[in-house]
Design an enzyme around this catalytic site. Structure first.
Site, mmCIF file in Angstrom:
data_model
loop_
_atom_site.group_PDB
_atom_site.id
_atom_site.type_symbol
_atom_site.label_atom_id
_atom_site.label_comp_id
_atom_site.label_asym_id
_atom_site.label_seq_id
_atom_site.Cartn_x
_atom_site.Cartn_y
_atom_site.Cartn_z
ATOM 1 C CG ASP A 132 -4.067 1.375 -0.095
ATOM 2 O OD1 ASP A 132 -5.139 1.458 -0.783
ATOM 3 O OD2 ASP A 132 -3.145 2.500 -0.661
ATOM 4 C CG ASP B 51 -8.869 2.874 -2.554
ATOM 5 O OD1 ASP B 51 -9.435 2.993 -1.245
ATOM 6 O OD2 ASP B 51 -8.451 3.057 -3.241
ATOM 7 C CD GLU B 52 -6.534 4.348 2.082
ATOM 8 O OE1 GLU B 52 -5.477 3.432 2.495
ATOM 9 O OE2 GLU B 52 -6.560 5.150 2.086
#
Length: 363
Positions: free
Chosen positions: A12, A106-107
């Protein structure tokens, strides 16, 4: 493969959108930054760690964020830039495993049980990935390592920012029982409040409930809550991101009146819609929000964009922006839905028909 033998990493990025803006504009470094619309009806898409100190968080109305932090600097989102950086990060993942399940720009989850580096330590892989991301993008990431997806995600949140935390098979139960239910991924504010009313405050409290009790109060989701309270999560890492059921039959006994309740309630439809898009390799340019009030009055709000919505975080941000027009609520809300139309195939072909899927959750 047995669950306990899996090696799962959840990566993350730390305050991703805001960190990209601070990286690209040195004048923003060290300042409280909110990515999103600064106007009265705007919504915060992401907040820097300096802003979070003041209580600013994603999905918060911009007006509320400004009251909490008068010096907050608003920056307009640059989703094309975030997507390009995300592709750099994805390339790092691909050096280690083909089993990558992206959740947003983003993860992502990675299954490194069998990996391209032939490494036996998932912790060492996570360390290398963090370093490689920093070298490629100048940004920091937090990573969680465990034997299932639920615990890996909890672990990645444990030492943010720039953290690395490991939950071993012998530690899963003990780790879960100490957490507040609101810290569990998949339990939003409204659900956590309902659990608290039932006397369920911690993971241990949740584990002490029978599955039948949880299903009676929370519907089908009760089975999931019962499993994660026992540190059980059999979901594999799926590169194709197979979707959940298109429809949801979850019905709540009370109408929604607050912003937190609305955003919590909309998460199910948003998740289902995005997973559907990924399975069909389809994205859309027009987003529609459907709202049905307690008196059964129904309204829709739509917005079209110059480029397709290409990320779950972007979809959530834009859906929340559409929802701000409802505030303050004139009456309770019993149903929310989201749909995408003006669809395009992500493999290059264009779907000429608007086959957007309406996903609803009843209240």
């Amino acid at each position: 493969m047995e669950q306990a033998h899996r090696k799962i990493i959840h990566v993350d990025m730390d305050a991703f959108y805001a960190s990209v803006e601070q990286r690209d504009d040195p004048s923003l470094r060290g300042k409280p930054v909110a990515v999103g619309g600064s106007r009265e009806r705007g919504v915060v898409a992401a907040a820097s760690y300096e802003a979070r100190v003041f209580g600013v968080r994603s999905a918060m109305p911009s007006s509320t964020a400004r009251r909490k932090c008068p010096d907050l600097v608003f920056v307009k989102p640059r989703f094309d830039v975030y997507k390009a950086v995300s592709q750099q990060i994805r390339a790092v993942f691909a050096d280690y495993t083909p089993l990558i399940e992206p959740l947003s720009l983003d993860e992502a989850y990675l299954d490194v049980t069998e990996n391209l580096k032939h490494m036996t330590s998932a912790t060492q892989i996570a360390q290398q990935i963090k370093l490689a991301i920093k070298e490629a993008t100048g940004l920091t990431a937090s990573a969680g390592v465990s034997y299932n997806k639920f615990l890996a995600k909890l672990a990645s949140d444990h030492n943010k920012p720039d953290g690395l935390f490991v939950i071993k098979p012998t530690q899963g139960l003990a780790f879960v029982e100490t957490l507040r239910v609101g810290q569990f991924h998949g339990i939003g504010p409204a659900t956590a409040a309902k659990m608290n009313q039932l006397g369920i405050a911690t993971g241990l409290d949740l584990r002490q409930q029978t599955e039948a009790f949880l299903v009676r109060h929370f519907g089908k989701a009760g089975r999931f809550y019962h499993a994660i309270a026992n540190a059980i999560d059999d979901r594999p890492v799926r590169p194709d991101r197979e979707r959940k059921s298109i429809g949801s039959e979850t019905t709540f006994s009370t109408d929604l009146f607050t912003w937190d309740e609305l955003t919590d309630g909309l998460q199910g439809p948003i998740t289902d819609l995005w997973q559907d898009c990924q399975r069909l390799k389809t994205v859309g340019r027009t987003l529609t929000l459907k709202v049905k009030f307690a008196d059964f009055q129904q309204i829709t709000r739509s917005r079209s964009f110059g480029s397709p919505i290409s990320d779950a975080t972007q979809l959530t941000f834009l859906a929340y922006e559409l929802m701000t027009v409802l505030m303050p609520l004139p009456k309770g809300v019993r149903l929310l839905g989201v749909s995408l139309s003006n669809l395009e195939s992500t493999d290059g072909s264009v779907d000429r028909h608007e086959i957007g899927k309406q996903l609803e959750i009843g209240f």
